[in-house]
Design an enzyme around this catalytic site. Structure first.
Site, PDB file in Angstrom:
ATOM      1  N   ARG A  98     146.828  82.127 102.579  1.00 58.16           N
ATOM      2  CA  ARG A  98     146.225  81.305 101.513  1.00 58.16           C
ATOM      3  C   ARG A  98     145.251  82.091 100.647  1.00 58.16           C
ATOM      4  NH1 ARG A  98     144.416  76.247 105.186  1.00 58.16           N
ATOM      5  NH2 ARG A  98     144.272  77.941 106.718  1.00 58.16           N
ATOM      6  N   LYS A 196     146.681  66.822  92.508  1.00 55.19           N
ATOM      7  CA  LYS A 196     145.574  66.974  93.454  1.00 55.19           C
ATOM      8  C   LYS A 196     144.563  67.983  92.938  1.00 55.19           C
ATOM      9  CE  LYS A 196     145.733  69.813  96.962  1.00 55.19           C
ATOM     10  NZ  LYS A 196     146.151  70.511  98.194  1.00 55.19           N
TER      11      LYS A 196
END
Length: 318
Positions: A98, A196
């Site tokens: 990530r 989001k």
């Protein structure tokens, strides 16, 4: 002409998956001693010859990430110094994936650093599954096989859910849209995307909009991993408020950090499906969390790589 030998060696990160792969390949893992000294140092000793062999090192860099990563690096170094012909790092879950870009100032690109470490240790190739972003492959100067799981998920959906006429595949954010679209195409289902936004500190999530029709449908969230569970729970609540009759989730990697398992058990999600790239004892005991195996998927790929055959022909991309 010297015959090539296929050998498999496993670290301590996922012994259940290692047993499954070795069974599929019909070979016994190399005998090795992998232990940790009292001060935290990792010690590796391989108890059989690997000279001239093609050795596949199975070690997902899952929690505890740093321990498992260091164990992987030391295993690769030991094999290289023992004159293995080729060392392939089989890393079903790529830790630090990530951290793949500088989205704010003064932060590292840790996914690139891990790639550098694997190459420096002596890996000739990396075999992984569903990287957080496919561009991580470009951090390497050696071949990387990034396997997809949409075929595995599609098979599970057909066997468990049954008729898929009222199913809609949902990406929890725009970054997951490509991954969700692959599964939607495979089962011929419509696609929806959630808008989001994450807070500046990364600790909270807010969903602003549902792009697509979910009213009266069974919604299936698709993502590469479930960590804290916060995004999935917020997404499920939003989808139910938008008219979905039920919500389930399919995520490749079940990290389940912190209190993720009880959070998911208390959520409106009907079912959470993950693969066994990572195994979590609490999740294994949950009635809401189901595991599907990728052992056969990985074993077939290992065999293809060893025999210098095409991986893309085995799992065609479209």
């Amino acid at each position: 002409m010297i015959d090539r030998h296929l050998k498999l060696i496993a670290g301590n990160a996922n012994p259940l998956l290692a047993q499954e792969i070795s069974s599929e390949l019909a070979i016994e893992p190399c005998e090795a001693c992998i232990e940790t000294f009292a001060d935290g140092e990792v010690r590796v000793r391989i108890h059989e010859t690997v000279r001239g062999a093609d050795v596949f090192v199975l070690q997902p860099t899952c929690p505890p990430v740093n321990n498992n990563l260091m164990e992987l690096l030391i295993l690769i170094d030991a094999l290289r110094r023992a004159s293995a012909r080729k060392v392939v790092a089989v890393v079903p879950y790529y830790g630090y994936g990530r951290q793949d870009r500088k989205d704010i100032g003064r932060v590292p690109i840790s996914a690139r650093l891990v790639a550098n470490l694997l190459e420096t240790a002596g890996a000739d190739r990396v075999l992984t599954m569903d990287l957080h972003v496919g561009q991580i492959q470009g951090f390497f100067n050696i071949p990387v096989d990034n396997l997809r799981v949409d075929s595995i998920f599609a098979e599970d959906m057909r066997s468990v859910i049954g008729e898929l006429d009222d199913v809609v595949i949902v990406a929890p954010d725009t970054g997951a849209a490509g991954r969700a679209r692959l599964l939607a195409e495979r089962i011929d289902a419509p696609l929806a995307v959630l808008e989001k936004r994450r807070s500046q500190d990364g600790k909270s999530v807010k969903i602003f909009n549902v792009i697509g029709d979910v009213d009266g449908k069974r919604a299936v969230l698709v993502d590469d991993m479930v960590a804290s569970g916060g995004t999935l729970v917020k997404a499920a609540e939003t989808l139910l408020e938008s008219g979905a009759i039920e919500v389930s989730a399919y995520c490749t990697h079940g990290v389940f950090s912190g209190a993720a398992v009880p959070i998911l058990e208390a959520s409106p999600l009907k079912r959470v499906v993950v693969t066994n790239t990572i195994t979590n004892q609490c999740a294994l005991q949950s009635d809401k969390i189901d595991y599907v195996s990728v052992g056969g998927h990985l074993a077939k790929t290992i065999r293809q790589v060893f025999e210098d055959r095409s991986v893309s022909l085995l799992f065609p991309h479209y």
